[in-house]
Motif scaffolding. Structure first.
Motif, PDB file in Angstrom:
ATOM      1  N   VAL A 170      -3.733 -10.471   5.084  1.00 36.68           N
ATOM      2  CA  VAL A 170      -4.977 -11.212   4.836  1.00 36.68           C
ATOM      3  C   VAL A 170      -4.704 -12.707   4.714  1.00 36.68           C
ATOM      4  O   VAL A 170      -5.396 -13.535   5.321  1.00 36.68           O
TER       5      VAL A 170
ATOM      6  N   ALA B 244      -0.859  -5.515   3.025  1.00 37.87           N
ATOM      7  CA  ALA B 244      -2.234  -5.882   3.370  1.00 37.87           C
ATOM      8  C   ALA B 244      -2.576  -7.284   2.868  1.00 37.87           C
ATOM      9  O   ALA B 244      -3.234  -8.065   3.564  1.00 37.87           O
TER      10      ALA B 244
ATOM     11  N   SER C 282     -10.102 -12.153   8.026  1.00 44.55           N
ATOM     12  CA  SER C 282      -9.466 -12.319   6.725  1.00 44.55           C
ATOM     13  C   SER C 282     -10.457 -12.062   5.597  1.00 44.55           C
ATOM     14  O   SER C 282     -10.139 -11.378   4.612  1.00 44.55           O
TER      15      SER C 282
ATOM     16  N   LEU D 129     -11.353  -8.213   5.462  1.00 43.66           N
ATOM     17  CA  LEU D 129     -10.257  -7.415   4.910  1.00 43.66           C
ATOM     18  C   LEU D 129     -10.061  -7.676   3.415  1.00 43.66           C
ATOM     19  O   LEU D 129      -9.772  -6.749   2.652  1.00 43.66           O
TER      20      LEU D 129
END
Length: 238
Positions: free
Chosen positions: A165, A161, A17, A20
């Motif tokens: 995350v 995205a 997490s 990203l």
């Protein structure tokens, strides 16, 4: 799954997490930083807060840049908008005028597309609003990161995205806590976990806000903490 496995899986999801979020926010902050130094004419220090640009586009996408402009005077006013949009090794200038009645709002719009790509992965825009005295002149710039994808919208990819995350963050925290992470990991490790639990959404929020200076600061803090934690882990492995 044992408590130890839950802790390890939780930490792995948290690390993914964090990585990203830094990559995603980094692309947004990078685009806006490049826009500031692209070389657009500087007209005023007054910030145009009403400028809206997409954060991402894909290779073949045509998107729109917009700004909400309101006549805040007590008399009719003619407002002008100068907009510069990047093209390879240059920019295109367009000037538009619009007469507004007292209190009337106008949404200025300009399209950007594949022909506006610069440095392969960016579209840069500068918007300057003037006229309508005594309303102050205002200017803002933005950068759009162009993803190497086709047939979709960049903003949709971005939100997918972001959801991924945050899902990794929440799932990682849940697994780490179910594995008695707070009790087994020690005070320092627990504080590091909680630090990144706060920094991941903060990093994304600052990047979405398109404040490139604050975004750079937050990303530097993220990267430094990742490096420090990584070096500490390697040293304890030896």
């Amino acid at each position: 799954m044992t408590a130890r496995m839950k802790r390890k899986a939780g930490v792995a999801l948290l690390v993914l997490s964090v990585v990203l979020s830094v990559v995603l926010a980094g692309m947004m902050v990078w685009a806006n930083t490049e826009a500031v130094y692209y070389g657009f004419p500087h007209m005023t220090n007054n910030h145009l807060t009403a400028l809206h640009c997409p954060h991402f586009m894909v290779w073949d996408e045509v998107a729109t840049v917009s700004a909400k402009i309101k006549n805040t005077t007590d008399h009719p006013a003619t407002v002008g908008v100068k907009s510069w949009v990047s093209v390879p090794l240059a920019w295109e200038l367009e000037t538009t005028y619009h007469k507004l009645q007292p209190g009337e709002r106008w949404i200025w719009v300009r399209q950007v597309g594949p022909e506006n790509r610069e440095l392969r992965h960016f579209v840069f825009v500068s918007v300057y609003v003037f006229g309508g005295y005594p309303m102050p002149e205002r200017q803002s710039m933005c950068g759009i990161y162009v993803l190497p994808l086709k047939g979709m919208r960049g903003e949709v990819v971005m939100w997918v995205a972001i959801v991924l995350v945050l899902a990794l963050l929440v799932g990682g925290l849940a697994l780490w806590r179910r594995g008695e992470g707070a009790a087994r990991s020690g005070i320092v490790a627990t504080r590091i976990i909680h630090f990144f639990a706060v920094m991941v959404p903060l990093t994304l929020g600052v990047a979405l806000w398109m404040n490139w200076t604050l975004g750079v600061v937050v990303l530097v803090v993220d990267v430094l903490m990742v490096v420090i934690v990584g070096l500490s882990f390697v040293m304890h492995m030896e």
